[in-house]
Design a protein around this motif. Structure first.
Motif, PDB file in Angstrom:
ATOM      1  N   LEU A 154      91.673  79.564 -22.518  1.00 22.26           N
ATOM      2  CA  LEU A 154      91.218  79.677 -23.900  1.00 22.26           C
ATOM      3  C   LEU A 154      90.498  81.004 -24.128  1.00 22.26           C
ATOM      4  O   LEU A 154      90.725  81.687 -25.140  1.00 22.26           O
ATOM      5  N   LEU A 155      89.661  81.390 -23.182  1.00 21.86           N
ATOM      6  CA  LEU A 155      88.948  82.658 -23.309  1.00 21.86           C
ATOM      7  C   LEU A 155      89.883  83.858 -23.109  1.00 21.86           C
ATOM      8  O   LEU A 155      89.682  84.915 -23.720  1.00 21.86           O
ATOM      9  N   VAL A 163      80.913  80.207 -19.380  1.00 14.31           N
ATOM     10  CA  VAL A 163      81.902  79.459 -18.604  1.00 14.31           C
ATOM     11  C   VAL A 163      81.685  79.656 -17.114  1.00 14.31           C
ATOM     12  O   VAL A 163      81.682  78.695 -16.327  1.00 14.31           O
ATOM     13  N   THR A 191      80.408  75.711 -19.229  1.00 15.50           N
ATOM     14  CA  THR A 191      80.501  75.177 -20.585  1.00 15.50           C
ATOM     15  C   THR A 191      80.947  76.268 -21.553  1.00 15.50           C
ATOM     16  O   THR A 191      80.745  77.453 -21.289  1.00 15.50           O
ATOM     17  N   LEU A 192      81.531  75.858 -22.654  1.00 16.96           N
ATOM     18  CA  LEU A 192      81.923  76.800 -23.693  1.00 16.96           C
ATOM     19  C   LEU A 192      80.771  77.001 -24.661  1.00 16.96           C
ATOM     20  O   LEU A 192      80.186  76.031 -25.142  1.00 16.96           O
ATOM     21  N   SER A 232      86.933  72.154 -15.343  1.00 18.25           N
ATOM     22  CA  SER A 232      87.050  72.538 -16.758  1.00 18.25           C
ATOM     23  C   SER A 232      87.559  73.974 -16.922  1.00 18.25           C
ATOM     24  O   SER A 232      88.007  74.345 -18.016  1.00 18.25           O
ATOM     25  N   TRP A 233      87.487  74.769 -15.848  1.00 19.57           N
ATOM     26  CA  TRP A 233      88.025  76.120 -15.922  1.00 19.57           C
ATOM     27  C   TRP A 233      89.515  76.115 -16.256  1.00 19.57           C
ATOM     28  O   TRP A 233      90.029  77.090 -16.798  1.00 19.57           O
ATOM     29  N   SER A 245      80.352  84.546 -23.890  1.00 19.51           N
ATOM     30  CA  SER A 245      81.269  83.419 -23.789  1.00 19.51           C
ATOM     31  C   SER A 245      81.796  83.285 -22.362  1.00 19.51           C
ATOM     32  O   SER A 245      81.886  82.177 -21.815  1.00 19.51           O
ATOM     33  N   TRP A 246      82.134  84.423 -21.752  1.00 25.20           N
ATOM     34  CA  TRP A 246      82.586  84.397 -20.357  1.00 25.20           C
ATOM     35  C   TRP A 246      81.457  83.961 -19.425  1.00 25.20           C
ATOM     36  O   TRP A 246      81.682  83.139 -18.524  1.00 25.20           O
ATOM     37  N   TRP A 250      91.159  74.762 -18.480  1.00 24.89           N
ATOM     38  CA  TRP A 250      91.447  74.978 -19.893  1.00 24.89           C
ATOM     39  C   TRP A 250      90.478  75.954 -20.543  1.00 24.89           C
ATOM     40  O   TRP A 250      90.823  76.619 -21.520  1.00 24.89           O
ATOM     41  N   GLN A 251      89.270  76.100 -19.977  1.00 25.86           N
ATOM     42  CA  GLN A 251      88.314  77.034 -20.558  1.00 25.86           C
ATOM     43  C   GLN A 251      88.730  78.487 -20.345  1.00 25.86           C
ATOM     44  O   GLN A 251      88.666  79.307 -21.277  1.00 25.86           O
TER      45      GLN A 251
END
Length: 260
Positions: free
Chosen positions: A147-148, A220, A225-226, A140-141, A216-217, A143-144
């Motif tokens: 995004l961050l 992840v 998770t976001l 998932s990293w 937020s970081w 796209w996560q």
């Protein structure tokens, strides 16, 4: 009209690329040593705070080293980009005085440069996750993390632009920024969990948008998770600051070249 706008946008992108490339070549011209020194500052601070808070102040927290590392690298990007961006206009008089140069690019180049340094540090974070934690990066990293990255650029750039313009009019701003980030570092919080803050004051710490961005970081990196609540708060702050920065720039930009 549309063709002119496209040409202007392309030229701005090319200028941004050249500015970032130049700074990266200077920073990493010695290759390995340049990369090593880019990591030394956040790692050294993380080590000092790990000793001070884990063994002297006895912070009771599992994987405290990961908590520090996963917050320290985004923070270094944020603080270094805003500090350099604040000085970007007054430090480049020849570029600022060029009529056709979009001055908006100068603080943006600092933000992108520091983003590149942060990206180069991601292998170090991954190594800590493997050796100090119980997991590595997840799929998932893919796209996560982008995004961050976009969120942090949107968060930092309006701050850097606003302060850069203000610093042209009042040169003391760059010194205030340095002091301000020292205070913000401990108010975020960075080196202690928010659970250590007394309940009566915890709400004020949670209102800090810098805390929302860093958390937020950490969400992840540590949970994969976001944290949508913190991300939404950081994005709202970025949007408000973007509007403020654009208004400030439009109002004060005409006199920048004569004041430099």
């Amino acid at each position: 009209m549309l063709a002119m706008a496209k040409r202007s946008f392309r030229q701005s992108c090319e200028l941004l690329y050249l500015l970032v490339r130049k700074e990266l070549k200077v920073r990493y011209k010695s290759r390995f040593l340049g990369y090593l020194w880019a990591l030394a500052n956040p790692l050294a601070f993380a080590f000092v705070y790990w000793i001070a808070f884990k063994f002297i102040m006895r912070v009771e927290m599992d994987n405290y080293s990961l908590y520090l590392i996963t917050g320290m690298f985004p923070w270094v990007w944020l603080s270094a980009a805003v500090s350099a961006g604040t000085r970007s206009l007054v430090a480049n008089p020849p570029l600022v005085k060029k009529v056709n140069l979009p001055r908006l690019i100068l603080p943006l180049s600092n933000v992108v440069q520091e983003m590149a340094h942060f990206a180069f540090a991601l292998p170090v974070i991954i190594a800590f996750l493997y050796f100090a934690g119980d997991h590595g990066p997840s799929i998932s990293w893919l796209w996560q993390v982008p995004l961050l990255l976009a969120l942090q650029v949107a968060f930092i750039y309006p701050l850097a632009l606003s302060l850069a313009v203000a610093n042209v009019y009042v040169h003391d701003v760059e010194h205030v920024v340095g002091i301000g980030f020292t205070l913000l570092f401990f108010a975020t919080p960075m080196v202690y969990p928010i659970t250590m803050v007394p309940q009566a004051y915890r709400h004020y710490f949670e209102l800090n948008p810098f805390y929302a961005l860093i958390q937020s970081w950490r969400s992840v990196f540590l949970q994969g998770t976001l944290d949508l609540g913190h991300m939404a708060y950081a994005a709202a702050f970025a949007a408000v600051m973007g509007a403020v920065a654009w208004w400030l720039y439009r109002k004060l930009a005409p006199r920048i070249s004569e004041l430099i």
